[in-house]
Design a protein around this motif. Sequence first.
Motif, PDB file in Angstrom:
ATOM      1  N   THR A  95     -62.189 -88.353  18.955  1.00  0.00           N
ATOM      2  CA  THR A  95     -61.915 -89.419  19.912  1.00  0.00           C
ATOM      3  C   THR A  95     -60.412 -89.520  20.129  1.00  0.00           C
ATOM      4  N   SER A 149     -71.224 -89.155  26.077  1.00  0.00           N
ATOM      5  CA  SER A 149     -70.077 -88.858  26.918  1.00  0.00           C
ATOM      6  C   SER A 149     -69.068 -89.997  26.765  1.00  0.00           C
ATOM      7  N   SER A 150     -68.444 -90.414  27.821  1.00  0.00           N
ATOM      8  CA  SER A 150     -67.437 -91.476  27.789  1.00  0.00           C
ATOM      9  C   SER A 150     -67.126 -91.868  29.223  1.00  0.00           C
ATOM     10  N   TYR A 152     -64.304 -91.844  30.220  1.00  0.00           N
ATOM     11  CA  TYR A 152     -63.273 -90.883  30.593  1.00  0.00           C
ATOM     12  C   TYR A 152     -63.844 -89.499  30.847  1.00  0.00           C
ATOM     13  N   TYR A 173     -59.925 -84.844  25.511  1.00  0.00           N
ATOM     14  CA  TYR A 173     -61.023 -85.806  25.364  1.00  0.00           C
ATOM     15  C   TYR A 173     -61.768 -85.966  26.683  1.00  0.00           C
ATOM     16  N   LYS A 177     -65.540 -84.598  27.541  1.00  0.00           N
ATOM     17  CA  LYS A 177     -66.577 -85.582  27.849  1.00  0.00           C
ATOM     18  C   LYS A 177     -67.098 -85.414  29.280  1.00  0.00           C
ATOM     19  N   ALA A 201     -72.488 -92.981  28.553  1.00  0.00           N
ATOM     20  CA  ALA A 201     -71.027 -92.951  28.567  1.00  0.00           C
ATOM     21  C   ALA A 201     -70.505 -94.314  28.122  1.00  0.00           C
ATOM     22  N   ASP A 255     -70.643 -99.700  29.958  1.00  0.00           N
ATOM     23  CA  ASP A 255     -69.198 -99.925  29.955  1.00  0.00           C
ATOM     24  C   ASP A 255     -68.781-101.305  30.445  1.00  0.00           C
TER      25      ASP A 255
END
Length: 261
Positions: A95, A149-150, A152, A173, A177, A201, A255
């Motif tokens: 991360t 995922s993320s 980002y 990162y 992702k 994400a 998110d």
Amino acid sequence: MSGGASALTGRTAVVTGGGGPLGRTLCAALAEGGARVVVVDRDGGLVDQALAELPDGDHRGVTADLLDADALGSVVSQVERLGACDVLVNNAAFTGTSGVPGYAVPFEEQTDDAFELALRLNLTVPFSLTRRLLPLLRRTGHGSVVNVSSIYGLVGPNMGLYAGTVMGNPAAYGASKGGIAQLTRYLATVLAPEVRCNAFAPGGIARGQADEFVERYEGLTPLRRMATEGDFRGVVRWLASDESAYVTGQVIAVDGGWTAW
């Protein structure tokens, strides 16, 4: 996303990075849904801690550094000996706070070695594990791969969030992702209909970041708060179970609305 207490009864779920803060929560959510959980982490102490937090069940722990080819093979062999893998959660990753030299530093100081290392763990390992465990995932007829995922991996970083803090946002990162999001879509199409593949994400998780970062982040989030690990319990259980049986190839942003504007 209800995911009842018996939604995963009789199924085996393998969770990489299962000893970390998010990983432990994902393991617990799946175990509470009835799954036998295989906790995979490079830190044996964290594996034991994660197992101790799970409800009663035939859960297993595997200590392995997934960056080591032999250790990765050992994980596959141990799961194969169990004879089942209904759910694979690819959670292990570097991360933004991972202490890798040349990684979470200003862009000009980021190194090729750190970039390649992050891609290996964040992207190549999920590819490899999914490929190697595919026979078990296919055997059940309801195999589910859940990638982490993320935000980002969906949008570019707002570097203003980090001004005046020691935090950083490494290029590897977001690139890895974003790659996980596309790998998810690829796997969903080539592994169907026997195996589904989805991702979620996460937005930023509150872990004692600098006050100025938290204030900025919350100001850019419609729900006006950072996430907690508990915010991801429902999505992983839902994606793992037959309650999402007609869902594949999706990357679900969890998110607080960060990517909505």
